[in-house]
Write a protein that holds these residues in place. Structure first.
Motif, short mmCIF file in Angstrom:
data_model
loop_
_atom_site.label_atom_id
_atom_site.label_comp_id
_atom_site.label_asym_id
_atom_site.label_seq_id
_atom_site.Cartn_x
_atom_site.Cartn_y
_atom_site.Cartn_z
N GLY A 387 0.81 -1.20 0.00
CA GLY A 387 0.00 0.00 0.00
C GLY A 387 0.85 1.25 0.00
N PRO A 388 0.22 2.42 0.18
CA PRO A 388 0.96 3.69 0.15
C PRO A 388 1.87 3.85 1.35
CG PRO A 388 -1.32 4.05 0.80
CD PRO A 388 -1.23 2.62 0.39
N VAL A 389 3.03 4.48 1.12
CA VAL A 389 3.96 4.81 2.20
C VAL A 389 3.49 6.11 2.84
CG1 VAL A 389 6.35 5.44 2.74
CG2 VAL A 389 5.88 3.63 1.07
N TRP A 411 -5.42 -1.25 3.48
CA TRP A 411 -6.71 -0.83 4.04
C TRP A 411 -7.78 -1.13 3.01
CZ3 TRP A 411 -8.12 5.03 4.57
CH2 TRP A 411 -9.32 5.17 5.28
N THR A 412 -8.89 -1.65 3.45
CA THR A 412 -9.97 -2.00 2.53
C THR A 412 -10.52 -0.79 1.78
OG1 THR A 412 -11.55 -1.86 4.37
CG2 THR A 412 -10.65 -4.04 3.85
N ALA A 413 -10.46 0.39 2.38
CA ALA A 413 -10.96 1.60 1.71
C ALA A 413 -10.10 1.99 0.52
CB ALA A 413 -11.03 2.77 2.69
N ALA A 465 -16.04 -4.68 3.98
CA ALA A 465 -15.02 -5.69 3.71
C ALA A 465 -14.05 -5.77 4.88
CB ALA A 465 -14.26 -5.34 2.44
N MET A 466 -13.64 -6.99 5.20
CA MET A 466 -12.63 -7.17 6.23
C MET A 466 -11.42 -7.86 5.59
SD MET A 466 -14.08 -10.41 8.45
CE MET A 466 -15.64 -9.62 8.83
N PRO A 467 -10.21 -7.52 6.05
CA PRO A 467 -9.03 -8.19 5.51
C PRO A 467 -9.07 -9.68 5.83
CG PRO A 467 -8.42 -6.20 6.70
CD PRO A 467 -9.86 -6.47 7.01
N ARG A 468 -8.65 -10.50 4.88
CA ARG A 468 -8.55 -11.94 5.12
C ARG A 468 -7.15 -12.22 5.62
NH1 ARG A 468 -10.35 -15.43 0.26
NH2 ARG A 468 -12.40 -14.94 1.13
N ARG A 498 -1.54 -9.69 8.17
CA ARG A 498 -2.96 -9.65 7.92
C ARG A 498 -3.12 -9.31 6.45
NH1 ARG A 498 -4.81 -5.79 12.76
NH2 ARG A 498 -3.33 -4.47 11.69
N GLN A 499 -3.32 -10.31 5.65
CA GLN A 499 -3.35 -10.10 4.22
C GLN A 499 -4.49 -9.17 3.83
OE1 GLN A 499 -0.63 -10.75 3.19
NE2 GLN A 499 -0.53 -12.67 2.09
N PRO A 500 -4.25 -8.20 2.96
CA PRO A 500 -5.29 -7.23 2.62
C PRO A 500 -6.26 -7.71 1.55
CG PRO A 500 -3.25 -6.64 1.54
CD PRO A 500 -2.95 -7.84 2.39
N ARG A 501 -6.34 -9.02 1.34
CA ARG A 501 -7.33 -9.51 0.38
C ARG A 501 -8.72 -9.24 0.92
NH1 ARG A 501 -3.75 -13.81 0.77
NH2 ARG A 501 -5.23 -15.01 2.02
N ILE A 502 -9.60 -8.74 0.07
CA ILE A 502 -10.94 -8.38 0.53
C ILE A 502 -11.76 -9.64 0.78
CG2 ILE A 502 -13.13 -7.40 -0.25
CD1 ILE A 502 -11.56 -5.13 -1.43
#
Length: 526
Positions: A387-389, A411-413, A465-468, A498-502
């Protein structure tokens, strides 16, 4: 002497006359910016006449013969009453506040440019269904009809605030409405600050029992040994980086402290629990104080029936309200949907960061922040695979990021296929609790508790959505409030496992899930 007195009287009278003329002129200009609720306006973009009737509380009842016409009317009404609010919110999510407010908002703009929410909102337009796209376009046409009316009839600047903070107003676009929902996700999220706070406490306190006293663990027994946070970075330099005032302290900032990042209350009663024999629903969706209030009451006539409730100017949906058959209410769920990654930067090449496959170049982009009464600032935005730094000043991230590392956010957003607006618009057309539950599966962020009632049924559902997360990890993906997952010290790359897969929640009702503080684990998490 009498001649001097006469001249003094003349000067005083002239000054008073000029002051009165200035006052009258200012009143005239400001009043031109106020909406006229008793007029007939010819516009393009509607299929039939649209009537906007305001009750004695000034709540608009928008009576269109098609759904598109009703959304057009809502856009027009929002722009009539809340144009300054809409433009300020849009500038916030775009990272363009400094064009109006100057240097005081540069830090806010800088962080929002790094999140790049507006680009993600534009990309999300293509993910919406046909009905939602039609509603977004009609709503934007309604807003722009008001802008055209202001320009054509010289109605001041559209809002009295525009005389103080004058800035050009661009036409409204469908992506703007999606972007405002992402801005709400920013305002209702506090997990990043929670995780940083826990890590800072872990660094400051040597006694783990003392840490548990100050920031108690979730109820129950831990399922993993808890290492010290600093032990994950052997030999790391923890010298503090001097920071200026964080962007959270400005009233214009959407980054709220934990105590103010959402709340609200709701309750529902089944027919057997009510004196009338019907279902009951109440909602108190309170947010921070503002003038005007973030909420805007409105009623819309749709082909599925009338709906009435709370909207947010800029978003063509009744987010909490009712129809003749269904009622819905929203409260903050506090679902932990943000994951921090501590990324090691290549000491021989600052344009690279460590991955499981070796060094990899940051994805970068240049962004220029225009600043009122000051020189522009050029940013280099960076992204990793996670994701973004983020800047070190954001929620004191520098305090928990060792030298030679940066922090990135999953982040899911940050989804480029965000269908939250499709869920919100579809909910207004739902006729039963089950239909509403089915539509809520499109909801991404910000996560909410959705309370529903129809004529016979009540329900509570966690939406968003929650991270998978990795179920094979020692933590088993449990949502513990403050557990540090065990893992051997790394050579220099630590990641929140915590993988950010939706992952959309299963179709069951949930209560609020406890907040996760910080998860550290060996990289990669697979």
């Amino acid at each position: 002497m009498s001649g001097v007195l006469k001249w003094l009287l003349r000067l005083a009278g002239g000054a008073i006359l000029l002051a009165l003329l200035a006052l009258v002129g200012t009143y005239f200009l400001l009043s031109r910016s106020l909406p006229d609720y008793d007029k007939t306006l010819t516009v393009s973009g509607i299929s039939a006449p649209v009537e906007i009737v305001r009750d004695n509380a000034n709540v608009p009842h928008i009576l269109g013969q098609t759904d598109a016409d009703s959304f057009f009317g809502l856009g027009y009404a929002h722009a009539q009453d809340r144009l300054w609010q809409m433009m300020t919110m849009r500038r916030t999510v775009q990272g363009r506040l400094s064009e109006v407010f100057g240097s005081r908002t540069v830090k806010i703009d800088s962080t929002l440019r790094r999140l790049d929410l507006y680009t993600l909102a534009r990309q999300s337009v293509a993910a919406q269904d046909a009905d939602t796209l039609a509603a977004l376009k009609a709503y934007a046409d309604g807003v722009n009809a008001r802008l055209t009316e202001i320009n054509r009839e010289a109605l001041g600047r559209g809002a009295p605030e525009q005389f103080i903070f004058n800035a050009p107003i661009a036409p409204w676009q469908p992506a703007d409405s999606i972007a405002l929902i992402k801005l709400m996700a920013v305002q209702l999220s506090s997990h990043l600050e929670n995780e940083v706070l826990f890590a800072r406490a872990a660094l400051a306190l040597e006694d783990p029992d003392r840490l548990a006293d100050i920031m108690p663990l979730a109820p129950g027994s831990g399922i993993a040994a808890l290492p010290e946070y600093a032990a994950l970075f052997p030999g790391a330099d923890w010298s503090r980086v001097a920071q200026s005032e964080p962007e959270t302290d400005d009233p214009l900032s959407p980054f709220k402290h934990r105590a103010f990042a959402g709340a609200s209350n709701a309750f529902a009663a089944a027919p057997s629990r009510s004196a009338s024999g019907g279902t009951l629903l109440a909602n108190d969706p309170h947010l921070g104080f503002s003038a005007p209030n973030i909420w805007y009451l409105a009623r819309l006539d749709l082909k599925t029936g009338g709906v009435i409730g709370g909207t947010i100017p800029g978003i063509p949906a009744i987010l909490t309200g009712r129809s003749a058959r269904l009622g819905w209410a929203v409260t903050s769920s506090y679902l932990d949907d943000q994951d921090l990654y501590i990324e090691e930067v290549n000491p021989d090449n600052p344009d690279e960061y460590r991955t499981p496959d070796g060094w990899k170049e940051f994805r970068t982009a240049r962004s220029i922040i225009e600043i009122k009464d000051a020189d522009p600032v050029t940013l280099t935005l960076r992204w990793t695979d996670n994701g973004p730094v983020l800047p070190g000043s954001h929620y004191d991230l520098a305090e928990v990021t060792p030298a030679g590392h940066v922090a990135s956010l999953a982040w899911t957003a940050l989804s480029p296929e965000d269908t939250t607006i499709s869920s919100a618009i579809g909910l207004m057309r739902a006729q039963t609790v089950q239909e509403a539950i089915d539509l809520s599966r499109l909801y991404i962020a910000p996560s909410q508790n959705l309370t529903l009632v129809d004529q016979n049924t009540i329900a509570l559902r966690l939406i968003g959505a929650m991270p998978r997360r990795d179920a094979r990890h020692e933590s088993e993906g449990a949502h513990a409030r403050a557990w540090l997952a065990a893992g051997k010290p790394l050579a220099g790359h630590a990641a929140l496992c915590r993988q950010p897969r939706i992952h959309r929640p299963p179709r069951v009702a949930f209560s609020a899930i406890p907040t996760t503080r910080w998860w550290i684990a060996p990289f990669p998490c697979t």
